[in-house]
Design an enzyme around this catalytic site. Structure first.
Site, short mmCIF file in Angstrom:
data_model
loop_
_atom_site.label_atom_id
_atom_site.label_comp_id
_atom_site.label_asym_id
_atom_site.label_seq_id
_atom_site.Cartn_x
_atom_site.Cartn_y
_atom_site.Cartn_z
N THR A 42 0.83 -1.21 0.00
CA THR A 42 0.00 0.00 0.00
C THR A 42 0.86 1.25 0.00
OG1 THR A 42 -1.69 -1.17 1.26
CG2 THR A 42 -1.82 1.22 1.27
N CYS A 43 1.85 1.31 0.87
CA CYS A 43 2.62 2.54 1.07
C CYS A 43 3.24 3.03 -0.24
CB CYS A 43 3.70 2.31 2.13
SG CYS A 43 4.77 3.72 2.36
N CYS A 48 1.18 6.11 1.13
CA CYS A 48 2.06 7.20 1.59
C CYS A 48 2.83 7.91 0.46
CB CYS A 48 3.10 6.68 2.57
SG CYS A 48 2.57 5.33 3.61
N LYS A 51 0.66 9.52 -2.42
CA LYS A 51 -0.14 10.56 -1.74
C LYS A 51 0.72 11.80 -1.47
CE LYS A 51 0.23 10.92 2.28
NZ LYS A 51 -0.35 10.09 3.31
N TYR A 99 12.70 -2.23 -4.61
CA TYR A 99 12.28 -3.25 -3.64
C TYR A 99 12.70 -4.64 -4.13
CZ TYR A 99 9.65 -0.65 -0.15
OH TYR A 99 9.32 0.15 0.90
N ALA A 115 -0.83 -16.26 -2.35
CA ALA A 115 -0.40 -17.32 -1.44
C ALA A 115 -1.48 -17.58 -0.40
CB ALA A 115 0.89 -16.89 -0.73
N TYR A 177 -7.58 10.22 8.20
CA TYR A 177 -6.37 10.65 7.47
C TYR A 177 -6.62 10.79 5.96
CZ TYR A 177 -3.12 9.16 11.29
OH TYR A 177 -2.42 9.00 12.45
N GLU A 181 -6.62 14.18 3.68
CA GLU A 181 -5.48 14.38 2.77
C GLU A 181 -5.96 14.54 1.33
OE1 GLU A 181 -3.05 10.96 3.74
OE2 GLU A 181 -2.05 12.04 5.37
N ARG A 204 -11.43 12.38 14.50
CA ARG A 204 -11.72 11.89 15.85
C ARG A 204 -10.47 11.23 16.42
NH1 ARG A 204 -13.89 7.04 17.43
NH2 ARG A 204 -14.37 6.41 15.30
N GLY A 261 -12.33 4.24 6.05
CA GLY A 261 -11.63 3.21 6.81
C GLY A 261 -11.09 2.11 5.92
N ASP A 302 -0.76 -3.96 8.95
CA ASP A 302 -2.19 -3.60 8.89
C ASP A 302 -3.12 -4.81 9.02
OD1 ASP A 302 -1.16 -1.12 8.42
OD2 ASP A 302 -2.22 -0.75 6.55
N ALA A 340 1.49 12.18 11.10
CA ALA A 340 1.06 13.44 10.48
C ALA A 340 -0.04 13.16 9.48
CB ALA A 340 2.24 14.11 9.76
N HIS A 435 16.36 30.79 14.97
CA HIS A 435 15.63 31.99 14.58
C HIS A 435 15.99 32.41 13.16
CE1 HIS A 435 13.35 35.60 15.34
NE2 HIS A 435 14.34 36.32 14.87
N GLU A 440 10.87 27.33 16.35
CA GLU A 440 11.41 27.90 17.59
C GLU A 440 10.30 28.14 18.63
OE1 GLU A 440 13.09 31.98 17.49
OE2 GLU A 440 12.07 32.22 15.58
#
Ligand code: NDP
Length: 451
Positions: A42-43, A48, A51, A99, A115, A177, A181, A204, A261, A302, A340, A435, A440
């Protein structure tokens, strides 16, 4: 030499599965991994990474207008969805290959196909049976869309990553999320965007102040954000969709995306045959060492529906490898996991919300800084930033940090390290700021808020 084909057979080539396979193979173990789709899960493919690339693309619409305040001018910017999609797809294919190379270089045997568990120590893929001393299930999850009249006309985030055309008007349903997004992505890319959430306030479980602040910022950015709103029915005529809202209102649009979901991908895995226990949401139940009730079958990520975040699946994978083939000392600490939401602006969080802290601690102190970032003093952009610290009044420990603003995720990662190290508010105060930055503010909030 054991009688098994492999020491470890991993089902699922996503973040967790690939990490476990590689690390086990790097220890000299004989490892196979089965995946029926592209490697990376998925990622990498529909989560992720694409996205975040879309989110960068969406941010440019305000970047162009912000640039004017700094003296820049150019022609009217135009946007090509086709170019973005082509470039994104090329990058995802590059990652798929990386990968594969990582697995091959570690000596992992890659098996393509679906599988399923045959016995407690064998797996079948496309008619072949492989035996393994241990089997790790890391098959992830998939989007879940509720059943209602016309639900066949909606898409999930999976399809949103491959749309042929961008819609002119889009409805995004959900308040988690993914919905938040994607509403920012569609809006930033120029779509007329509405986001509908069934409750009083979206996200929530996140800090109330942060949720409220983000809702205002999101409305300011142009999204039509509607709470206490759901869709009863959708009808389709030609390419146009009509949604009937719970309020009685009818809205016509080009696309409706549900992000309501995700559910574990446990179908056709052979779990029932082995009597592997799942919970009421079909997530595989595991103990603290990620073993199912069948001791040779383990599960992470997951599909166990605990903390559904890529970095958590990676940590779980390394822990499993340490337990099966190493000293077994590694543990995943589920406390203080930062995360995030890549809305525009971002919302990032670590630790307790103010509401949770009030339940848990006798006395708490809240520090809030809310401001216009320096950059926007010249842009005319109304985006503001919120930073909030939740402090245990007795120990002075910082127990929660929340931020809504540009690059909030980048800022919170360092705060998470400080909190893991047990930083007190006094230590934050002693730290010298950088700064001028927004970050900061983390070390210059002096007066607690009086509630
Ligand atoms: P979430 O579980 O986060 O949110 C689901 C949302 O859909 C909630 O607002 C929920 O409302 C609402 N919902 C659920 N059922 C229905 C329904 N039948 N009708 C209308 N609304 C409904 O799911 P997501 O799909 O957004 O994300 C799944 C998970 O993926 C996340 O929990 C997270 O772990 C992970 N993720 C992480 C990201 C990141 O780290 N940036 C990005 C994307 C995903 P209610 O609150 O009322 O239950």
């Amino acid at each position: 030499m054991s009688n098994f084909d492999f020491d470890l057979f991993v089902i699922g080539g996503g973040s967790g599965g690939v990490r476990a396979a590689r690390f086990a193979a790097d220890l000299g173990k004989r490892v196979a991994i089965a995946e029926k789709q592209a490697l990376g899960g998925t990622c990498v493919n529909v989560g992720c990474i694409p996205k975040k690339l879309f989110s960068y693309a969406a941010h440019f619409s305000s970047d162009f207008s912000d640039a004017k305040g700094f003296g820049w001018s150019s022609g009217k910017p135009s946007f090509s969805w086709h170019d973005l999609l082509t470039n994104k797809n090329r990058e995802i294919e590059r990652l798929n290959e990386i990968y594969e190379r990582l697995l091959v270089n570690s000596g992992v045997h890659i098996i393509r196909g679906h599988a399923s568990l045959q016995t407690k120590q064998s797996v079948s893929v496309e008619g072949h049976t492989y035996t393994a001393k241990n089997i790790l299930v890391a098959v992830g999850g998939k989007p879940e869309i509720p059943e209602f009249p016309g639900c066949e006309h909606v898409i999930s985030s999976d399809e949103a990553f491959y749309l042929k055309e961008l819609p002119q008007k889009v409805l995004v349903v959900g308040g988690g999320y993914i919905a938040v997004e994607f509403a920012s992505i569609f809006n930033g890319l120029g779509c007329d965007t509405s986001q509908l959430y069934r409750g009083d306030l979206f996200l929530r479980g996140f800090d109330f102040d942060a949720r409220t602040f983000l809702a205002n910022q999101i409305r300011e950015s142009g999204i039509d954000l509607q709470f206490n709103c759901s869709i009863n029915e959708i009808t389709k005529q030609d390419d146009r969709l009509t949604a009937n809202f719970s309020s009685g209102e009818e809205v016509s649009c080009d696309l409706i995306m549900y992000a309501t979901g995700r559910t574990p991908l446990t179908e056709n895995l052979g779990l029932e045959k082995l009597g592997i226990k799942v919970d009421s949401k079909n997530a595989i139940a595991v103990d603290e060492n990620y073993r199912t009730n069948i001791d040779t079958v383990l599960a992470i990520g997951d599909v166990t529906d605990r903390v559904n975040l890529t970095p958590v699946a990676l940590a779980e994978a390394m822990t499993v490898v340490s337990h099966l083939f190493g000293d077994g000392k590694k543990r995943v600490d589920y406390n203080l996991i930062p995360s995030a939401v890549f809305s525009l602006p971002n919302l990032a969080t670590v630790g307790l919300t103010e509401e949770e802290a009030r339940e848990k601690h006798k006395e708490i102190k809240i520090f809030i800084s809310e401001f216009k970032p320096l950059k926007h003093t010249l842009t005319g952009n109304h985006e503001r930033t919120l930073m909030k610290l939740v402090v245990d009044g007795e120990s002075d420990l910082v127990v929660g940090a929340h931020m809504v603003g540009a690059d909030a995720g980048e800022s919170l990662q360092g705060i998470a390290v400080a909190m893991k190290a047990g930083a007190t508010k006094a230590l934050f105060d002693e730290t010298i700021g950088i700064h001028p930055t927004s970050a900061e503010e983390w070390v210059t909030m002096r007066q607690p808020v009086i509630r």
